[in-house]
Design an enzyme around this catalytic site. Structure first.
Site, PDB file in Angstrom:
ATOM      1  N   ASP A 279       0.802  -1.139  -0.003  1.00  0.00           N
ATOM      2  CA  ASP A 279      -0.089   0.099   0.060  1.00  0.00           C
ATOM      3  C   ASP A 279       0.741   1.163  -0.133  1.00  0.00           C
ATOM      4  O   ASP A 279       2.125   1.239   0.120  1.00  0.00           O
ATOM      5  CB  ASP A 279      -1.034  -0.080   1.095  1.00  0.00           C
ATOM      6  CG  ASP A 279      -2.304   0.785   1.061  1.00  0.00           C
ATOM      7  OD1 ASP A 279      -2.343   1.610   0.114  1.00  0.00           O
ATOM      8  OD2 ASP A 279      -3.218   0.637   1.685  1.00  0.00           O
ATOM      9  N   HIS A 280       0.262   2.410  -0.326  1.00  0.00           N
ATOM     10  CA  HIS A 280       0.854   3.571  -0.480  1.00  0.00           C
ATOM     11  C   HIS A 280       1.703   4.041   0.829  1.00  0.00           C
ATOM     12  O   HIS A 280       1.253   4.036   1.959  1.00  0.00           O
ATOM     13  CB  HIS A 280      -0.150   4.693  -0.693  1.00  0.00           C
ATOM     14  CG  HIS A 280       0.382   6.041  -1.076  1.00  0.00           C
ATOM     15  ND1 HIS A 280       1.146   6.936  -0.417  1.00  0.00           N
ATOM     16  CD2 HIS A 280       0.018   6.552  -2.480  1.00  0.00           C
ATOM     17  CE1 HIS A 280       1.526   7.897  -1.210  1.00  0.00           C
ATOM     18  NE2 HIS A 280       0.875   7.785  -2.443  1.00  0.00           N
TER      19      HIS A 280
END
Length: 757
Positions: A279-280
């Site tokens: 994820d980011h």
């Protein structure tokens, strides 16, 4: 003749396997050859997913693409940028094409209801339509991968991302995830309308402690495998080619660093052969988690755990070649991750057609041209997502000649009705409830409107909602004047339709809440309108279950409308005026109060169940609250009424047998309507405690007034399996109860026995 058919089928099957093996051999040879020519820096480049913005300006990104240092782009959805990027990728040393990704959670240009609303339809065709239209629009814009579906089970509505998922139940969520994967990806990834799915967030993101965003999760392996991991597995079994990893710790180890989760479970046990995406910013965050000493160490930990692609990469290009040169990682570690990415691109057909669906002349106006068909489909999905919670004295549906006062801070908000994660949608194209109601009546002059109250009195909430852009406006007029205006409009009307709830930004990532009640400003407005004596219809707009016990008692009718998307206003009008008979059911329990959380229907029994006779106060209960939620899982009313009874084909099931449950449904009302028949199972005695009920199936049926019909469910031994006391996945012989009804509180049951042979 039978022998001829068998032989023919054998040869066809064998031919199919031969072709598949041949294709796999060709793919392996192609990728082996490509890897042999790539430098370590180019291999690392394929593991980098980049978004244009900040210091990474478009010219810088284009230069990195041409150098072979970027494998994929996300959050760019406009031309000619996409085509220019792909052109530059084809000038890189080995001419490896890019893939383009975007968050397509509940629609793309045409925005559908938030997923919690879509799940409320309990309709597989509706869920499939959302996925199909989303993929069609996204691929038309040149995109080929999305970060969806989100199948995180949650039983804590305080969590901000509840709206993105499909509710509290493993089976319902699994069905939604499976359908999203099948309808988005199509049968083959090289289909031009195929959109690769990335099931997320693996794992347990919806189980964060106290519902607080990014908090830790901790649970037994049995609960994981029996409940929380089930929807991810279903999406992977359906063919999802990518997985996004959650930002949280799972039993003390961050998911991004969790070798057990990403390799032992995902790869080794589940045989996932696709791409694993962080994820980011998750790799950097391993330092904060305390499992990596610095950025370089975080890169090592992530790769060793099983991460392939770094989303919004900061460190892979900087440290991976260095770690290989130092012998901390092997080039084979990089090759393995790179191969996963290249295999995906190969299967997507990008090496044969890198410009698939790209059109440098595609402009914004063309992208957002009015698509009547998609809007009609969005309207149909939206009205099938509206849950009727109360209808005292059958006040609904309303007559179209009545004078209606439409009131509330959300009644005419184009931005809020789209919901969160609708980045490609356009608010100016959305239909608000006020607009929809006016569209539905013959004389719009019979409709009056008042804002009534600000969403909240809390200035800090507005600062939070408008932190990045102004999405929620504050009306500076005195609160008493706004209420007075609303009361005056209400007194002149035959009925009041009030829209209250949350701004879309209150039901989003990093939008956890401790208080799930309506804001004080809205409560004052409701009290004032109730005092007029006019019939009061309350329509909730929100992205999570709220605590609305007081409002439920004040309302003559109540609708849960969620955030319904582009056609939301028209859909609400369809239900209000009876052009559509509501049929939706809740996919998540609504707590009576916050103190009950987590409250969900499929809980385990206890040694002292609530209501046990001769136990006095010594049962599992509260002294200041009921155990039961305000609205249970699966609940939803209709403008008509149904009866349901059922029969079993047998009371005994052999180990290789089945039992057919036949539910007989009758519409005993005066309106045509749809009912969702829900099938629940209880394993009465087992080696471990089992839920009091668990959903194992559901079917929809539409009946005219006084019409009868039937739906069936076939129960097989596999549906009775669970993780036993030795963590073996088995069906244990014994007695089972089957419950059939219109929601999870049904007590209508029959019993059968699974035999030991």
């Amino acid at each position: 003749m039978k022998k001829l058919i068998v032989v023919l089928v054998f040869f066809l099957f064998s031919g199919s396997l031969f072709a598949q093996d041949s294709n796999n051999e060709e793919k392996k040879a192609f990728i082996d050859n490509l890897l042999s020519k790539m430098t370590i820096k180019e291999k690392v480049g394929q593991l980098r997913l980049i978004s244009v913005g900040g210091d990474l300006t478009l010219p810088k990104v284009l230069d990195q693409i041409e150098a072979g240092e970027i494998g994929g782009i996300f959050n760019t959805v406009v031309e000619p940028d996409l085509t220019n990027m792909q052109d530059r990728a084809l000038k890189s040393p080995n001419k490896i094409p890019l893939f383009f990704g975007f968050d397509i959670i509940h629609g793309h240009r045409t925005v559908f209801p938030v997923n919690l609303g879509v799940a409320s339809s309990w309709d597989r065709n509706v869920i499939g339509k959302v996925a199909e239209v989303s993929a069609d629009e996204a691929t038309s814009d040149g995109l080929n991968i999305t970060w969806a579906p989100m199948v995180d089970i949650t039983r804590d509505p305080r969590w901000g991302r509840v709206s993105e998922g499909f509710g509290e139940d493993p089976y319902l969520t699994s069905e939604a995830g499976r359908i999203f994967v099948e309808k988005m990806q199509k049968q083959s990834l090289d289909d031009k309308k195929s959109l690769v799915t990335t099931v997320k967030h693996f794992a347990l993101y919806g189980a964060v402690e106290a519902g607080r965003e990014y908090n830790s999760t901790d649970m037994s392996e049995r609960k994981m495998f029996q409940e929380y991991l089930v929807p991810y597995k279903a999406a992977i079994d359906a063919g999802s080619r990518a997985v996004m990893v959650s930002l949280v710790s799972v039993n003390g180890i961050p998911a991004t660093a969790n070798h057990w989760l990403l390799t032992e479970v995902l790869r080794d046990q589940w045989h996932f052969n696709g791409v694993v995406v962080s994820d980011h910013g998750a790799i950097r965050e391993l330092i904060n988690h305390g499992v990596a000493s610095d950025a370089k160490d975080a890169v090592r930990v992530a790769i060793k755990a099983g991460i392939d692609i770094s989303m919004n990469d900061e460190y892979f290009l900087q440290f991976l070649p260095e770690l290989v040169n130092e012998g901390v990682l092997t080039e084979e570690d990089i090759n393995k991750a790179c191969r996963h990415v290249l295999e995906l691109k190969y299967d997507m057909g990008l090496f044969n057609d890198p410009h698939r669906n790209l059109d440098p002349k595609l402009d914004i106006d063309t992208m957002f041209a009015d698509n009547r068909l998609h809007r009609e489909e969005a309207r149909d999905v939206a009205r099938r997502s509206i849950v009727l919670l109360k209808n005292k004295n059958s006040i609904l549906p309303l007559a179209k000649n009545k004078k209606i006062a439409v009131i509330g801070p959300l009644a005419d908000s184009k931005r809020d009705i789209l919901g969160s994660w609708s980045g490609a949608g356009r608010a100016n194209l959305a239909v608000t409830p006020l607009e929809g109601i006016k569209n539905a009546v013959k004389d719009p002059k019979t409709i009056s409107y008042a804002f009534g109250a600000n969403l909240s009195d809390d200035s800090n909430l507005y600062k939070f909602l408008n932190l990045y852009e102004e999405t929620t406006k504050f009306d500076p007029r005195p609160a008493d004047k706004m209420i007075a205006e609303a009361v005056a409009k209400a007194k002149k009307a035959d009925v009041v339709v009030l829209f209250v709830g949350e701004a879309e930004g209150m039901a989003h990532e990093s939008s956890s809440r401790t208080d799930l009640s309506l804001q004080a400003s809205q409560k004052r407005l409701i009290k004032a309108l109730k005092a007029t004596g006019k019939p009061l219809v309350i329509a909730l707009m929100n992205g999570r279950p709220l605590t609305v016990k007081e409002e439920y008692e004040q309302a003559d009718a109540m609708l849960e409308t969620w955030f319904l998307g582009t056609e939301g206003g028209n859909a609400i009008a369809d239900v209000l005026f009876g052009d559509y008979n509501p049929s939706a059911k809740l996919p998540m329990s609504f707590p009576d109060n916050v103190g009950q959380i987590p409250v969900y229907y499929s809980h385990l029994n206890t040694g002292r169940p609530h209501g046990t006779e001769n136990m006095g106060k010594y049962t599992t209960s509260y002294f200041d609250s009921p155990n039961e939620p305000l609205f249970p899982f699966g609940f939803g009313l209709s403008y008509t009424h149904f009866t349901i009874d059922f029969a079993l084909s047998s009371t005994e099931m052999p180990q290789n047998g089945e039992i057919v449950v036949t539910a007989n449904v009758e519409n005993i009302g005066e309106k045509e309507g749809s009912q969702t028949v829900q099938f629940y199972l209880q394993d009465i005695t087992a080696s471990v405690s089992r839920p009091v009920k668990q959903l194992i199936g559901f079917e929809n049926i539409t009946l005219k007034p006084h019409e009868k019909g039937e739906v069936k469910l076939v129960i097989k031994p596999d549906m009775l399996k669970f993780w036993n006391d030795k963590m073996q996945y088995v069906a244990e012989p014994g007695k089972f109860n089957i419950y059939v009804g219109s929601d999870s509180t049904t007590q209508d049951k029959q019993t059968f026995t699974l035999l030991d042979k």
